[in-house]
Design a protein around this motif. Structure first.
Motif, PDB file in Angstrom:
ATOM      1  N   ARG A 275       0.862  -1.188   0.000  1.00  0.00           N
ATOM      2  CA  ARG A 275       0.000   0.000   0.000  1.00  0.00           C
ATOM      3  C   ARG A 275       0.900   1.241   0.000  1.00  0.00           C
ATOM      4  NH1 ARG A 275      -5.069   1.769   0.865  1.00  0.00           N
ATOM      5  NH2 ARG A 275      -5.419   3.554   2.254  1.00  0.00           N
ATOM      6  N   TYR A 276       0.777   2.047  -1.064  1.00  0.00           N
ATOM      7  CA  TYR A 276       1.668   3.199  -1.215  1.00  0.00           C
ATOM      8  C   TYR A 276       1.064   4.188  -2.203  1.00  0.00           C
ATOM      9  CZ  TYR A 276       3.056  -0.019  -4.978  1.00  0.00           C
ATOM     10  OH  TYR A 276       3.041  -0.898  -6.035  1.00  0.00           O
ATOM     11  N   ALA A 277       1.731   5.333  -2.383  1.00  0.00           N
ATOM     12  CA  ALA A 277       1.244   6.384  -3.277  1.00  0.00           C
ATOM     13  C   ALA A 277       1.148   5.865  -4.708  1.00  0.00           C
ATOM     14  CB  ALA A 277       2.175   7.588  -3.216  1.00  0.00           C
ATOM     15  N   ASP A 278       0.018   6.105  -5.342  1.00  0.00           N
ATOM     16  CA  ASP A 278      -0.246   5.597  -6.687  1.00  0.00           C
ATOM     17  C   ASP A 278       0.702   6.251  -7.701  1.00  0.00           C
ATOM     18  OD1 ASP A 278      -1.267   4.723  -9.079  1.00  0.00           O
ATOM     19  OD2 ASP A 278      -3.300   5.488  -8.763  1.00  0.00           O
ATOM     20  N   PRO A 279       1.596   5.477  -8.316  1.00  0.00           N
ATOM     21  CA  PRO A 279       2.536   6.082  -9.280  1.00  0.00           C
ATOM     22  C   PRO A 279       1.876   6.469 -10.591  1.00  0.00           C
ATOM     23  CG  PRO A 279       2.801   3.696  -9.228  1.00  0.00           C
ATOM     24  CD  PRO A 279       1.819   4.028  -8.148  1.00  0.00           C
ATOM     25  N   ASN A 280       0.660   5.952 -10.853  1.00  0.00           N
ATOM     26  CA  ASN A 280      -0.030   6.248 -12.110  1.00  0.00           C
ATOM     27  C   ASN A 280      -0.941   7.471 -12.021  1.00  0.00           C
ATOM     28  OD1 ASN A 280       1.035   3.975 -13.544  1.00  0.00           O
ATOM     29  ND2 ASN A 280      -0.368   2.672 -12.371  1.00  0.00           N
ATOM     30  N   ALA A 281      -0.982   8.103 -10.862  1.00  0.00           N
ATOM     31  CA  ALA A 281      -1.811   9.301 -10.701  1.00  0.00           C
ATOM     32  C   ALA A 281      -1.009  10.529 -11.139  1.00  0.00           C
ATOM     33  CB  ALA A 281      -2.269   9.431  -9.256  1.00  0.00           C
ATOM     34  N   ILE A 282      -0.933  10.705 -12.436  1.00  0.00           N
ATOM     35  CA  ILE A 282      -0.163  11.818 -12.999  1.00  0.00           C
ATOM     36  C   ILE A 282      -1.143  12.966 -13.244  1.00  0.00           C
ATOM     37  CG2 ILE A 282       1.487  12.546 -14.738  1.00  0.00           C
ATOM     38  CD1 ILE A 282       2.415  10.214 -12.995  1.00  0.00           C
ATOM     39  N   GLY A 283      -1.316  13.794 -12.231  1.00  0.00           N
ATOM     40  CA  GLY A 283      -2.383  14.788 -12.214  1.00  0.00           C
ATOM     41  C   GLY A 283      -2.374  15.740 -13.398  1.00  0.00           C
ATOM     42  N   HIS A 284      -3.597  16.102 -13.839  1.00  0.00           N
ATOM     43  CA  HIS A 284      -3.754  17.040 -14.943  1.00  0.00           C
ATOM     44  C   HIS A 284      -4.645  18.200 -14.527  1.00  0.00           C
ATOM     45  CE1 HIS A 284      -5.852  18.721 -18.500  1.00  0.00           C
ATOM     46  NE2 HIS A 284      -4.642  18.661 -19.033  1.00  0.00           N
ATOM     47  N   THR A 285      -4.131  19.427 -14.668  1.00  0.00           N
ATOM     48  CA  THR A 285      -4.911  20.647 -14.481  1.00  0.00           C
ATOM     49  C   THR A 285      -4.449  21.672 -15.516  1.00  0.00           C
ATOM     50  OG1 THR A 285      -5.234  20.345 -12.088  1.00  0.00           O
ATOM     51  CG2 THR A 285      -5.474  22.558 -12.948  1.00  0.00           C
ATOM     52  N   ALA A 286      -5.398  22.387 -16.117  1.00  0.00           N
ATOM     53  CA  ALA A 286      -5.065  23.433 -17.087  1.00  0.00           C
ATOM     54  C   ALA A 286      -5.926  24.660 -16.828  1.00  0.00           C
ATOM     55  CB  ALA A 286      -5.269  22.935 -18.509  1.00  0.00           C
ATOM     56  N   PHE A 287      -5.296  25.830 -16.866  1.00  0.00           N
ATOM     57  CA  PHE A 287      -5.992  27.114 -16.757  1.00  0.00           C
ATOM     58  C   PHE A 287      -5.818  27.846 -18.084  1.00  0.00           C
ATOM     59  CE2 PHE A 287      -5.166  25.976 -12.382  1.00  0.00           C
ATOM     60  CZ  PHE A 287      -6.318  26.383 -11.714  1.00  0.00           C
ATOM     61  N   ILE A 288      -6.943  28.121 -18.768  1.00  0.00           N
ATOM     62  CA  ILE A 288      -6.924  28.673 -20.116  1.00  0.00           C
ATOM     63  C   ILE A 288      -7.730  29.969 -20.152  1.00  0.00           C
ATOM     64  CG2 ILE A 288      -7.604  28.243 -22.514  1.00  0.00           C
ATOM     65  CD1 ILE A 288      -7.192  25.249 -21.954  1.00  0.00           C
ATOM     66  N   ASN A 289      -7.086  31.038 -20.597  1.00  0.00           N
ATOM     67  CA  ASN A 289      -7.759  32.344 -20.733  1.00  0.00           C
ATOM     68  C   ASN A 289      -8.419  32.792 -19.431  1.00  0.00           C
ATOM     69  OD1 ASN A 289      -7.100  32.575 -23.514  1.00  0.00           O
ATOM     70  ND2 ASN A 289      -8.846  31.292 -24.054  1.00  0.00           N
ATOM     71  N   CYS A 290      -7.718  32.614 -18.341  1.00  0.00           N
ATOM     72  CA  CYS A 290      -8.243  33.002 -17.030  1.00  0.00           C
ATOM     73  C   CYS A 290      -7.589  34.303 -16.551  1.00  0.00           C
ATOM     74  CB  CYS A 290      -7.986  31.905 -16.007  1.00  0.00           C
ATOM     75  SG  CYS A 290      -8.870  30.354 -16.343  1.00  0.00           S
ATOM     76  N   HIS A 291      -8.273  34.994 -15.659  1.00  0.00           N
ATOM     77  CA  HIS A 291      -7.696  36.167 -15.003  1.00  0.00           C
ATOM     78  C   HIS A 291      -7.267  35.750 -13.608  1.00  0.00           C
ATOM     79  CE1 HIS A 291      -7.343  40.000 -12.881  1.00  0.00           C
ATOM     80  NE2 HIS A 291      -7.073  40.511 -14.075  1.00  0.00           N
ATOM     81  N   ILE A 292      -5.994  35.969 -13.277  1.00  0.00           N
ATOM     82  CA  ILE A 292      -5.407  35.449 -12.045  1.00  0.00           C
ATOM     83  C   ILE A 292      -4.895  36.594 -11.185  1.00  0.00           C
ATOM     84  CG2 ILE A 292      -3.625  33.932 -11.111  1.00  0.00           C
ATOM     85  CD1 ILE A 292      -3.727  32.313 -13.660  1.00  0.00           C
ATOM     86  N   ASP A 293      -5.383  36.660  -9.953  1.00  0.00           N
ATOM     87  CA  ASP A 293      -4.984  37.721  -9.037  1.00  0.00           C
ATOM     88  C   ASP A 293      -3.595  37.428  -8.453  1.00  0.00           C
ATOM     89  OD1 ASP A 293      -5.171  40.032  -7.594  1.00  0.00           O
ATOM     90  OD2 ASP A 293      -7.126  39.585  -6.716  1.00  0.00           O
ATOM     91  N   ASP A 294      -3.067  38.386  -7.650  1.00  0.00           N
ATOM     92  CA  ASP A 294      -1.665  38.324  -7.229  1.00  0.00           C
ATOM     93  C   ASP A 294      -1.387  37.321  -6.110  1.00  0.00           C
ATOM     94  OD1 ASP A 294      -2.708  39.533  -4.968  1.00  0.00           O
ATOM     95  OD2 ASP A 294      -1.678  41.447  -5.249  1.00  0.00           O
TER      96      ASP A 294
END
Length: 406
Positions: A275-294
């Motif tokens: 039982r250990y951290a899943d090596p196949n969990a290659i996370g995906h996140t994308a931010f497209i045309n967003c306005h991002i504060d400081d």
């Protein structure tokens, strides 16, 4: 006089006729004051027909202290107002149940979507666990909860194709937990601080506010939180995709460079060899045309356990983290922070159809939509004025010919 015609997705058409006829937009109405069919949402769910037909529940303003399990497909919840129709429960992962056990992260959820094709609009789903008050307690206070994950909305693996519009999700740590691969949010608000949009599922989130919340338990210079914590399987092409969103901070007191866009979650998983951290969990996140504060500084790392239960680190460079044409103070970082950008060619793969594998959500009408029908009243003169009212009270008035071409 008027004729009221109900149409898909809660559209109400008012036509000038000689005698009134009424058709209900909803299958059930919930109102705490007894003016509806039921006083609780749970009662309305219990009495829904056990089939796959669309079942629409209108919920009048009020705070509904209920933990809901959605186990019927094609259920549609419509609130009277986004701010004042509130579904909430006050349960953290470490909250003790009557039997002495704790709820855990999954059990802490206020609403669990466990059936396909759920829809909601114009309401708030919150977890009312008071994180700031809990953190102010002394460490030796027996009432202080150590496991502070508190999920507002859980979309389970069996709850695929859920869609939301004008919905607020409110919490602190772990606000939105997604396990199924294709879900949709439009013109909504999601607030929290630590990993508050997370899971191994996926969602397209458009035209929405992503609100990072303030904290009173973090020393100066340390990280306040992380917007996403994806655990996307390497075989799944899309995780959390944000388009045309506003990444705001709850308070001007939140310092610059205090939040990350995300960090890679490799959940502890049971395999044949341990039982250990899943090596196949290659996370995906994308931010497209967003306005991002400081308050945003980039991406960050996250720890897990190896097969020998030693702490290991997973880094954003080994994940699928992307940005494209974002603007605002938080989109530009003069440091050497890891901020990979999609190319114009790569962005072509981020069409809504690709992200949702061909599924087209219908909770938001596409641009240039037309409402068509026929007025069967010989006494009417055309062109006639038609008032179209949707289920949240928005109105459009237009002239129409006999075929009701708007």
């Amino acid at each position: 006089m008027n004729k009221l015609i109900s149409t898909p997705l809660g559209i109400l058409v008012t036509l000038a006729l000689s005698a009134p006829t009424h058709a209900s937009l909803y299958n059930a109405v919930v109102a705490q004051d007894g003016s509806g069919d039921y006083k609780t949402i749970q009662e309305a769910l219990k009495n829904a027909p056990q089939n796959d037909s669309l079942y629409t529940i209108y919920i009048k303003n009020g705070t509904y202290n209920e933990k809901l399990e959605i186990e019927r497909p094609n259920l549609y919840l419509i609130g009277e107002s986004q701010a004042d129709t509130v579904i909430t429960a006050t349960t953290a992962s470490g909250t003790v149940k009557d039997d002495g056990s704790t709820w855990g992260t999954t059990g802490s959820r206020t609403v669990n979507i466990n059936a396909d094709h759920f829809s909601a609009r114009n309401l708030t789903i919150a977890n009312g666990f008071n994180f700031p008050a809990n953190q102010e307690k002394a460490d030796d206070d027996p009432t202080k909860i150590k496991s502070t994950q508190a999920v507002a909305l859980l979309i389970s693996k069996s709850g695929n194709h859920a869609q939301f519009k004008n919905v607020s999700l409110e919490g602190y740590q772990d606000t939105l937990y997604i396990k199924s691969p294709m879900n949709y949010f439009d013109q909504s608000k999601i607030s929290g601080h630590v990993d508050f949009i997370f899971g191994y599922g996926g969602a397209l989130i458009e035209n929405s506010q992503i609100i990072s919340r303030d904290r009173n338990d973090v020393s100066e210079g340390n990280t306040y939180g992380y917007i996403t914590a994806p655990a996307t399987n390497i075989e799944q092409p899309y995780g959390f995709v944000f388009k045309n969103c506003q990444l705001n901070k709850e308070s001007p007191d939140i310092p610059e460079n205090s939040f990350a866009l995300g960090r890679p979650w490799h959940p502890t998983t049971t395999f044949e060899d341990g039982r250990y951290a899943d090596p196949n969990a290659i996370g995906h996140t994308a931010f497209i045309n967003c306005h991002i504060d400081d308050h945003i500084y980039g991406w960050d790392k996250m720890s897990g356990k190896d097969i020998n239960q030693n702490t290991i680190w997973f880094y954003p460079e080994d994940s699928r983290f992307w940005e494209y044409h974002n603007k605002g103070k938080g989109a530009v970082n003069d440091s050497n922070a890891y901020r990979p950008q999609l190319s114009d060619q790569q962005t072509k793969q981020y069409s809504n159809s690709n992200i949702l594998d061909g599924w087209t959500p219908d909770i938001s009408l596409p641009e240039n939509s037309k409402l068509q029908g026929e007025v069967l009243n010989a006494a009417m003169q055309f062109p006639a004025t038609v008032e179209v009212i949707d289920s949240v009270g928005q109105k459009v008035i237009s002239l129409t010919d006999k075929k009701l071409s708007l």
